[in-house]
Structures are given as structure tokens and as C-alpha cells.
Design a protein around this motif. Structure first.
Motif, PDB file in Angstrom:
ATOM      1  N   LYS A  69       0.823  -1.204   0.000  1.00 52.40           N
ATOM      2  CA  LYS A  69       0.000   0.000   0.000  1.00 52.40           C
ATOM      3  C   LYS A  69       0.864   1.264   0.000  1.00 52.40           C
ATOM      4  CE  LYS A  69      -3.761  -2.468   0.367  1.00 52.40           C
ATOM      5  NZ  LYS A  69      -4.647  -2.651  -0.789  1.00 52.40           N
ATOM      6  N   PHE A  70       1.689   1.401   1.054  1.00 52.42           N
ATOM      7  CA  PHE A  70       2.563   2.572   1.181  1.00 52.42           C
ATOM      8  C   PHE A  70       3.977   2.080   1.484  1.00 52.42           C
ATOM      9  CE2 PHE A  70      -1.643   4.085   2.048  1.00 52.42           C
ATOM     10  CZ  PHE A  70      -1.693   5.339   1.445  1.00 52.42           C
ATOM     11  N   ILE A  71       4.947   2.588   0.746  1.00 54.40           N
ATOM     12  CA  ILE A  71       6.332   2.209   0.995  1.00 54.40           C
ATOM     13  C   ILE A  71       7.196   3.455   1.123  1.00 54.40           C
ATOM     14  CG2 ILE A  71       6.090  -0.021  -0.171  1.00 54.40           C
ATOM     15  CD1 ILE A  71       7.654   1.135  -2.524  1.00 54.40           C
ATOM     16  N   TYR A  72       8.349   3.247   1.713  1.00 58.26           N
ATOM     17  CA  TYR A  72       9.271   4.349   2.034  1.00 58.26           C
ATOM     18  C   TYR A  72      10.687   3.784   2.003  1.00 58.26           C
ATOM     19  CZ  TYR A  72      11.740   7.504   5.354  1.00 58.26           C
ATOM     20  OH  TYR A  72      12.636   8.330   5.969  1.00 58.26           O
ATOM     21  N   TRP A  73      11.590   4.511   1.353  1.00 60.41           N
ATOM     22  CA  TRP A  73      12.990   4.076   1.232  1.00 60.41           C
ATOM     23  C   TRP A  73      13.892   4.992   2.045  1.00 60.41           C
ATOM     24  CZ3 TRP A  73      13.739  -0.412  -1.308  1.00 60.41           C
ATOM     25  CH2 TRP A  73      12.762  -0.819  -2.235  1.00 60.41           C
ATOM     26  N   LEU A  83      13.855  -0.797   2.885  1.00 57.96           N
ATOM     27  CA  LEU A  83      12.469  -0.751   2.429  1.00 57.96           C
ATOM     28  C   LEU A  83      11.552  -0.836   3.647  1.00 57.96           C
ATOM     29  CD1 LEU A  83      10.091  -0.942   0.429  1.00 57.96           C
ATOM     30  CD2 LEU A  83      10.572  -3.406   0.256  1.00 57.96           C
ATOM     31  N   TRP A  84      10.739   0.194   3.838  1.00 58.78           N
ATOM     32  CA  TRP A  84       9.741   0.233   4.896  1.00 58.78           C
ATOM     33  C   TRP A  84       8.355   0.264   4.261  1.00 58.78           C
ATOM     34  CZ3 TRP A  84      10.914   0.586  10.246  1.00 58.78           C
ATOM     35  CH2 TRP A  84      12.286   0.736  10.530  1.00 58.78           C
ATOM     36  N   ALA A  85       7.353  -0.253   4.970  1.00 62.27           N
ATOM     37  CA  ALA A  85       6.008  -0.279   4.403  1.00 62.27           C
ATOM     38  C   ALA A  85       4.958  -0.195   5.493  1.00 62.27           C
ATOM     39  CB  ALA A  85       5.806  -1.548   3.579  1.00 62.27           C
ATOM     40  N   ALA A  86       3.757   0.238   5.096  1.00 64.63           N
ATOM     41  CA  ALA A  86       2.607   0.299   5.993  1.00 64.63           C
ATOM     42  C   ALA A  86       1.344   0.050   5.179  1.00 64.63           C
ATOM     43  CB  ALA A  86       2.531   1.650   6.690  1.00 64.63           C
ATOM     44  N   ASP A  87       0.292  -0.379   5.855  1.00 65.84           N
ATOM     45  CA  ASP A  87      -0.969  -0.664   5.169  1.00 65.84           C
ATOM     46  C   ASP A  87      -1.855   0.564   5.012  1.00 65.84           C
ATOM     47  OD1 ASP A  87      -0.401  -3.286   4.630  1.00 65.84           O
ATOM     48  OD2 ASP A  87      -1.407  -4.073   6.414  1.00 65.84           O
ATOM     49  N   TYR A 143       5.188   2.449  10.126  1.00 68.27           N
ATOM     50  CA  TYR A 143       5.845   1.670   9.079  1.00 68.27           C
ATOM     51  C   TYR A 143       6.700   0.566   9.702  1.00 68.27           C
ATOM     52  CZ  TYR A 143       4.562   4.816   5.237  1.00 68.27           C
ATOM     53  OH  TYR A 143       3.875   5.527   4.286  1.00 68.27           O
ATOM     54  N   LYS A 144       6.799  -0.557   8.980  1.00 67.91           N
ATOM     55  CA  LYS A 144       7.602  -1.696   9.399  1.00 67.91           C
ATOM     56  C   LYS A 144       8.753  -1.900   8.421  1.00 67.91           C
ATOM     57  CE  LYS A 144       3.568  -4.181  11.243  1.00 67.91           C
ATOM     58  NZ  LYS A 144       2.777  -5.444  11.121  1.00 67.91           N
ATOM     59  N   LEU A 145       9.903  -2.293   8.945  1.00 61.33           N
ATOM     60  CA  LEU A 145      11.044  -2.592   8.091  1.00 61.33           C
ATOM     61  C   LEU A 145      10.797  -3.924   7.389  1.00 61.33           C
ATOM     62  CD1 LEU A 145      13.912  -1.947   7.092  1.00 61.33           C
ATOM     63  CD2 LEU A 145      14.784  -3.169   9.105  1.00 61.33           C
ATOM     64  N   VAL A 146      10.822  -3.897   6.059  1.00 58.13           N
ATOM     65  CA  VAL A 146      10.579  -5.096   5.265  1.00 58.13           C
ATOM     66  C   VAL A 146      11.886  -5.789   4.899  1.00 58.13           C
ATOM     67  CG1 VAL A 146       9.562  -6.001   3.127  1.00 58.13           C
ATOM     68  CG2 VAL A 146       8.444  -4.106   4.342  1.00 58.13           C
ATOM     69  N   LYS A 147      12.861  -4.997   4.430  1.00 60.66           N
ATOM     70  CA  LYS A 147      14.121  -5.605   3.987  1.00 60.66           C
ATOM     71  C   LYS A 147      15.187  -4.524   3.861  1.00 60.66           C
ATOM     72  CE  LYS A 147      15.976  -8.710   0.401  1.00 60.66           C
ATOM     73  NZ  LYS A 147      15.645  -9.519  -0.808  1.00 60.66           N
ATOM     74  N   TYR A 203       0.521  11.038  -5.511  1.00 60.70           N
ATOM     75  CA  TYR A 203       1.231  10.159  -4.591  1.00 60.70           C
ATOM     76  C   TYR A 203       2.664   9.964  -5.058  1.00 60.70           C
ATOM     77  CZ  TYR A 203       2.663   6.000  -2.035  1.00 60.70           C
ATOM     78  OH  TYR A 203       3.354   5.111  -1.246  1.00 60.70           O
ATOM     79  N   HIS A 204       3.593  10.264  -4.181  1.00 61.39           N
ATOM     80  CA  HIS A 204       5.014  10.087  -4.485  1.00 61.39           C
ATOM     81  C   HIS A 204       5.628   9.163  -3.441  1.00 61.39           C
ATOM     82  CE1 HIS A 204       4.874  13.165  -7.538  1.00 61.39           C
ATOM     83  NE2 HIS A 204       4.427  14.059  -6.669  1.00 61.39           N
ATOM     84  N   ILE A 205       6.397   8.198  -3.889  1.00 60.51           N
ATOM     85  CA  ILE A 205       7.093   7.303  -2.973  1.00 60.51           C
ATOM     86  C   ILE A 205       8.339   8.019  -2.456  1.00 60.51           C
ATOM     87  CG2 ILE A 205       8.320   5.111  -2.756  1.00 60.51           C
ATOM     88  CD1 ILE A 205       6.478   4.047  -5.008  1.00 60.51           C
ATOM     89  N   PRO A 206       8.439   8.247  -1.147  1.00 67.83           N
ATOM     90  CA  PRO A 206       9.599   8.990  -0.629  1.00 67.83           C
ATOM     91  C   PRO A 206      10.863   8.138  -0.601  1.00 67.83           C
ATOM     92  CG  PRO A 206       8.143   8.357   1.171  1.00 67.83           C
ATOM     93  CD  PRO A 206       7.452   7.938  -0.095  1.00 67.83           C
ATOM     94  N   ILE A 207      11.985   8.766  -0.895  1.00 63.95           N
ATOM     95  CA  ILE A 207      13.304   8.159  -0.744  1.00 63.95           C
ATOM     96  C   ILE A 207      14.197   9.207  -0.084  1.00 63.95           C
ATOM     97  CG2 ILE A 207      13.813   8.690  -3.188  1.00 63.95           C
ATOM     98  CD1 ILE A 207      15.812   6.292  -3.084  1.00 63.95           C
ATOM     99  N   HIS A 208      14.616   8.933   1.139  1.00 66.48           N
ATOM    100  CA  HIS A 208      15.394   9.878   1.943  1.00 66.48           C
ATOM    101  C   HIS A 208      16.824   9.357   2.062  1.00 66.48           C
ATOM    102  CE1 HIS A 208      11.429  11.356   3.986  1.00 66.48           C
ATOM    103  NE2 HIS A 208      11.500  11.671   2.704  1.00 66.48           N
ATOM    104  N   ILE A 209      17.774  10.211   1.730  1.00 63.76           N
ATOM    105  CA  ILE A 209      19.178   9.795   1.633  1.00 63.76           C
ATOM    106  C   ILE A 209      19.992  10.490   2.719  1.00 63.76           C
ATOM    107  CG2 ILE A 209      21.174   9.577   0.110  1.00 63.76           C
ATOM    108  CD1 ILE A 209      19.294   9.857  -2.275  1.00 63.76           C
ATOM    109  N   TYR A 210      20.634   9.686   3.563  1.00 65.50           N
ATOM    110  CA  TYR A 210      21.432  10.190   4.681  1.00 65.50           C
ATOM    111  C   TYR A 210      22.900   9.821   4.483  1.00 65.50           C
ATOM    112  CZ  TYR A 210      16.960  10.766   7.120  1.00 65.50           C
ATOM    113  OH  TYR A 210      15.697  11.148   7.476  1.00 65.50           O
ATOM    114  N   PRO A 211      23.808  10.572   5.113  1.00 64.72           N
ATOM    115  CA  PRO A 211      25.225  10.201   5.013  1.00 64.72           C
ATOM    116  C   PRO A 211      25.510   8.874   5.699  1.00 64.72           C
ATOM    117  CG  PRO A 211      24.925  11.912   6.666  1.00 64.72           C
ATOM    118  CD  PRO A 211      23.612  11.775   5.944  1.00 64.72           C
ATOM    119  N   CYS A 212      24.711   8.553   6.729  1.00 65.87           N
ATOM    120  CA  CYS A 212      24.925   7.343   7.533  1.00 65.87           C
ATOM    121  C   CYS A 212      23.734   7.200   8.471  1.00 65.87           C
ATOM    122  CB  CYS A 212      26.213   7.457   8.348  1.00 65.87           C
ATOM    123  SG  CYS A 212      26.261   8.924   9.421  1.00 65.87           S
ATOM    124  N   ARG A 213      23.719   6.109   9.209  1.00 69.03           N
ATOM    125  CA  ARG A 213      22.745   6.002  10.296  1.00 69.03           C
ATOM    126  C   ARG A 213      23.176   6.998  11.374  1.00 69.03           C
ATOM    127  NH1 ARG A 213      19.812   1.492   9.254  1.00 69.03           N
ATOM    128  NH2 ARG A 213      20.785   0.007   7.807  1.00 69.03           N
TER     129      ARG A 213
END
Length: 252
Positions: free
Chosen positions: A58-62, A73-77, A83-87, A188-198
Motif C-alpha cells: 500500500k505505502f512504501i518508504y525508502w 524498504l519500509w512499508a505500511a498498510d 511503518y515496518k522494516l521489510v528488507k 502520490y510520491h514514494i519517498p526516498i530519503h538519503i542520509y550520510p549514515c545512520r
């Protein structure tokens, strides 16, 4: 006359709602996308089932972490669920160094808050989808008129500023995105957020030890920390605005 207007409005709404479905059908008309579906649909179905998530998604987030060379890959219904971590996927390689992209030809992978805004089944790198760089912050903080662009997540193992994931993995990522985009409206846009690190305390010690000569870069990362922290607590992708100085502000 009112009946005619009502019919036209219904037709327009139906057309808008159908557009992503039409996009998906067009994508499946490409042999590469069809093969991606055949190769990855069962795997994704099992992954989502293991997390008690609906499939198709349904909804995903990178989330991307450059230092670790990982993409989550995170997702929610629903848009309101946590959101839950999928992989977690491994990125093959990265060009440049830690830090944002500020000019054309700097070989940098961007850092910041983006979304997927294009799918390319005819890519020279098997399959690819485009990151919405430059965003408003990049346009303020980057070199005017020379921001660069064409930042993709793609197959293969070569890159200049992109995120290569190997041909096998890009099939799974690409089909997952197409599925999540399906039956959504065109806004609807699938978000992808880019960080230098955790961005935990250990990595902050690393960043400060290697980049203490660059206070501008450190200040930019402190700004990214707000969105990172929001997701860590809320498990919802942060909604953001950009102020006149190019800083991100989380909307609560």
C-alpha cells in the motif's frame, strides 16, 4: 445541464484515478518489467506476509545510508500506520564522499529528502527509477544553474552519483515501486530519503572526526538529523518544508 456537469466530473475523476493503473499496464508491456515481476513477485509477497503487511504493498518508504551502503524498504498498510522494516538491501558501490551534492560533475550522491519521479524500463542499466534531485533545498544551497541531475537507482555495478543495486536486486525494487504506485492518485510520491549514515552517536563521532574542518557540512547533517529522529520515534516518513535558507523543517 447539472447532470452533464456531474457526468463530466465523474469522468475526470475516474481518469485521474486510473492514470497510475495505466502506467502500470504500460510498464508491464515492457519485457524487462514483465521479467522483473516473474522474478520478484513471489519473493516480495512472502516478505510482506512475514511482516503481516498487505500485498501488493500500500505505502512504501525508502531510506538510504551512504556510509553503510544500504537501502531500507519500509512499508505500511495505510498512511496513518507505523511503518515496518521489510528488507535491507546492499548498494553495490558509491561515487564521491559523504556530503550533499552541490554542483554538476562533483560525483556526489545527493543527501536529503526526495521522492521517486520517473520509471525507466529502457535504461542502459537494465531498469532504473529517478530520484527527484534537485529539490528546493538543493536549488537554494547548490551552484545556481549547475545543479546536475539524472540521479537514478539502477541495475549494473557502475555509477557516477547514482545508486547501483545489481540487475537482480533492481528487479525486486522496481517491481515493488510499481506495485505501490498502482491505484494511487497522481499526487502520490514514494519517498526516498538519503542520509550520510545512520545518524546515531557512534556515527556522529565518526562524522565529527573526519569533517571537523567543514562546519557547513556538519550543520547540514544536523539539519538532516531532525527528519531522521522523527522517523526513529514515530515510524512515519517526516513531512517537510524548506525555509528561505534551504533548511528542512519537519511539519508536526
Amino acid at each position: 445541464m447539472r447532470i452533464l456537469v456531474l457526468i463530466l466530473n465523474i469522468f475526470c475523476l475516474a481518469t485521474i484515478a486510473a492514470q497510475p493503473q495505466v502506467l502500470t499496464e504500460k510498464q508491464l508491456g515492457n519485457q524487462r518489467v514483465w521479467n522483473a515481476r516473474l522474478c520478484s513477485d513471489d519473493t516480495l509477497r512472502q516478505l510482506f506476509a512475514s511482516k503481516n503487511l498487505s500485498y501488493p504493498p500500500k505505502f512504501i518508504y525508502w531510506r538510504v545510508f551512504k556510509k553503510e551502503k544500504q537501502m531500507e524498504l519500509w512499508a505500511a498498510d495505510s498512511a496513518h500506520h507505523r511503518y515496518k522494516l521489510v528488507k535491507t538491501y546492499n548498494i553495490v558501490t558509491l561515487s564521491g564522499t559523504l556530503g550533499p551534492k552541490r554542483t554538476e560533475g562533483d560525483f556526489q550522491v545527493p543527501e536529503g529528502y526526495y521522492f521517486i519521479n520517473q520509471y525507466n524500463p529502457y535504461s542502459n542499466f537494465h531498469l532504473s527509477y529517478k530520484v527527484s534531485y534537485p529539490n528546493k533545498s538543493d536549488s537554494i544551497l547548490g551552484t545556481k544553474g549547475r545543479y546536475g541531475g539524472q540521479i537514478f537507482v539502477h541495475g549494473d555495478s557502475v555509477t557516477i552519483g547514482c545508486l547501483p543495486m545489481s540487475d537482480r536486486i533492481i528487479k525486486e525494487l522496481y517491481w515493488c515501486n510499481i506495485q505501490a504506485q498502482n491505484n494511487k492518485d497522481t499526487n502520490y510520491h514514494i519517498p526516498i530519503h538519503i542520509y550520510p549514515c545512520r545518524m546515531h552517536s557512534g556515527n556522529w563521532s565518526y562524522l565529527k572526526s573526519f569533517f571537523n574542518f567543514d562546519p557547513v557540512r556538519l550543520e547540514f547533517w544536523r539539519n538532516l538529523q531532525d527528519g531522521y529522529n522523527f522517523f526513529e520515534v514515530m515510524r512515519q516518513p517526516p513531512r517537510l518544508v524548506v525555509d528561505p535558507n534551504g533548511k528542512y523543517q519537519v511539519k508536526y
